[in-house]
Scaffold this motif. Sequence first.
Motif, mmCIF file in Angstrom:
data_model
loop_
_atom_site.group_PDB
_atom_site.id
_atom_site.type_symbol
_atom_site.label_atom_id
_atom_site.label_comp_id
_atom_site.label_asym_id
_atom_site.label_seq_id
_atom_site.Cartn_x
_atom_site.Cartn_y
_atom_site.Cartn_z
ATOM 1 N N ILE A 133 0.841 -1.196 0.000
ATOM 2 C CA ILE A 133 0.000 0.000 0.000
ATOM 3 C C ILE A 133 0.876 1.244 0.000
ATOM 4 O O ILE A 133 1.888 1.311 0.696
ATOM 5 N N LEU A 134 0.451 2.225 -0.775
ATOM 6 C CA LEU A 134 1.038 3.566 -0.779
ATOM 7 C C LEU A 134 -0.094 4.534 -0.486
ATOM 8 O O LEU A 134 -1.114 4.540 -1.177
ATOM 9 N N MET A 135 0.082 5.329 0.559
ATOM 10 C CA MET A 135 -0.893 6.365 0.908
ATOM 11 C C MET A 135 -0.207 7.715 0.912
ATOM 12 O O MET A 135 0.971 7.817 1.283
ATOM 13 N N ASN A 136 -0.943 8.729 0.523
ATOM 14 C CA ASN A 136 -0.480 10.106 0.648
ATOM 15 C C ASN A 136 -1.472 10.838 1.541
ATOM 16 O O ASN A 136 -2.670 10.846 1.276
ATOM 17 N N TRP A 137 -0.930 11.406 2.603
ATOM 18 C CA TRP A 137 -1.713 12.179 3.558
ATOM 19 C C TRP A 137 -1.314 13.633 3.419
ATOM 20 O O TRP A 137 -0.147 13.944 3.170
ATOM 21 N N GLN A 138 -2.268 14.531 3.567
ATOM 22 C CA GLN A 138 -2.002 15.967 3.454
ATOM 23 C C GLN A 138 -2.470 16.651 4.730
ATOM 24 O O GLN A 138 -3.565 16.360 5.231
ATOM 25 N N LYS A 139 -1.642 17.562 5.225
ATOM 26 C CA LYS A 139 -2.039 18.336 6.399
ATOM 27 C C LYS A 139 -2.980 19.434 5.935
ATOM 28 O O LYS A 139 -2.610 20.303 5.153
ATOM 29 N N GLN A 140 -4.213 19.360 6.392
ATOM 30 C CA GLN A 140 -5.230 20.346 6.052
ATOM 31 C C GLN A 140 -5.653 21.003 7.360
ATOM 32 O O GLN A 140 -6.303 20.364 8.189
ATOM 33 N N GLY A 141 -5.229 22.246 7.538
ATOM 34 C CA GLY A 141 -5.433 22.911 8.822
ATOM 35 C C GLY A 141 -4.529 22.247 9.845
ATOM 36 O O GLY A 141 -3.326 22.168 9.657
ATOM 37 N N THR A 142 -5.127 21.695 10.891
ATOM 38 C CA THR A 142 -4.327 21.018 11.916
ATOM 39 C C THR A 142 -4.425 19.493 11.815
ATOM 40 O O THR A 142 -3.774 18.790 12.583
ATOM 41 N N ASP A 143 -5.237 18.984 10.881
ATOM 42 C CA ASP A 143 -5.444 17.538 10.745
ATOM 43 C C ASP A 143 -4.769 16.977 9.501
ATOM 44 O O ASP A 143 -4.689 17.639 8.465
ATOM 45 N N TRP A 144 -4.333 15.749 9.610
ATOM 46 C CA TRP A 144 -3.820 15.014 8.463
ATOM 47 C C TRP A 144 -4.986 14.245 7.852
ATOM 48 O O TRP A 144 -5.719 13.557 8.555
ATOM 49 N N LYS A 145 -5.163 14.396 6.528
ATOM 50 C CA LYS A 145 -6.258 13.747 5.808
ATOM 51 C C LYS A 145 -5.686 12.848 4.718
ATOM 52 O O LYS A 145 -4.724 13.206 4.034
ATOM 53 N N LEU A 146 -6.314 11.685 4.537
ATOM 54 C CA LEU A 146 -5.907 10.793 3.461
ATOM 55 C C LEU A 146 -6.307 11.404 2.126
ATOM 56 O O LEU A 146 -7.484 11.644 1.879
ATOM 57 N N LEU A 147 -5.321 11.663 1.295
ATOM 58 C CA LEU A 147 -5.547 12.297 0.000
ATOM 59 C C LEU A 147 -5.620 11.263 -1.124
ATOM 60 O O LEU A 147 -6.434 11.372 -2.029
ATOM 61 N N SER A 148 -4.744 10.243 -1.053
ATOM 62 C CA SER A 148 -4.776 9.199 -2.073
ATOM 63 C C SER A 148 -4.236 7.907 -1.506
ATOM 64 O O SER A 148 -3.464 7.894 -0.551
ATOM 65 N N ARG A 149 -4.653 6.822 -2.155
ATOM 66 C CA ARG A 149 -4.210 5.490 -1.749
ATOM 67 C C ARG A 149 -4.125 4.622 -2.981
ATOM 68 O O ARG A 149 -4.975 4.686 -3.877
ATOM 69 N N SER A 150 -3.079 3.802 -3.043
ATOM 70 C CA SER A 150 -2.885 2.869 -4.147
ATOM 71 C C SER A 150 -2.484 1.522 -3.567
ATOM 72 O O SER A 150 -1.740 1.462 -2.577
ATOM 73 N N ALA A 151 -2.955 0.456 -4.178
ATOM 74 C CA ALA A 151 -2.658 -0.897 -3.697
ATOM 75 C C ALA A 151 -2.157 -1.768 -4.841
ATOM 76 O O ALA A 151 -2.636 -1.668 -5.964
ATOM 77 N N THR A 152 -1.185 -2.618 -4.521
ATOM 78 C CA THR A 152 -0.645 -3.575 -5.482
ATOM 79 C C THR A 152 -0.640 -4.953 -4.835
ATOM 80 O O THR A 152 -0.193 -5.094 -3.696
#
Length: 154
Positions: A133-152
């Motif tokens: 799994i590859l996930m990209n999280w982005q800090k939005q304000g004070t929280d980290w949000k899951l922006l994208s996810r890929s699975a192989t």
Amino acid sequence: MNISRRHLTGPLPVLGLIAVGLLGARAAQALTADEEAVAKRLEAFRAAQFAADAKAFDGLCAAELSYSHSDAHIEDKATFIKNATAGKSKFLSLEYKDPTIRVVGDVAIVRFHWVGESEALSDGKKSSTNLAILMNWQKQGTDWKLLSRSATKL
């Protein structure tokens, strides 16, 4: 003070150097505050998947979510939450093994080995998944949000 080889011989200086080396290695492995925050969100996401918790998913995922499955189909946030909480199956186990977290500015790159077992509620059929799994999280304000996810599949 100049240190010569003479100062570095004998058991005490060598033990001191080993201790300093071990402490330095431990410090290098310590998570930053942002990495720790992402690690907590990652565990919350795993728990939400296991429990099929729509409310938790809503708080963990960015509005712009792009969620890619190992069969290459892609879902937006609403579709992902709907399908992940539809009640067609339940997890019997779900592990995120060997996670790595790298924060770059307001983005975190997360990789891990997904090992899970689930059961279809319609017929009781069990299935196992073994994914990278590859996930990209982005800090939005004070929280980290899951922006994208890929699975192989492994």
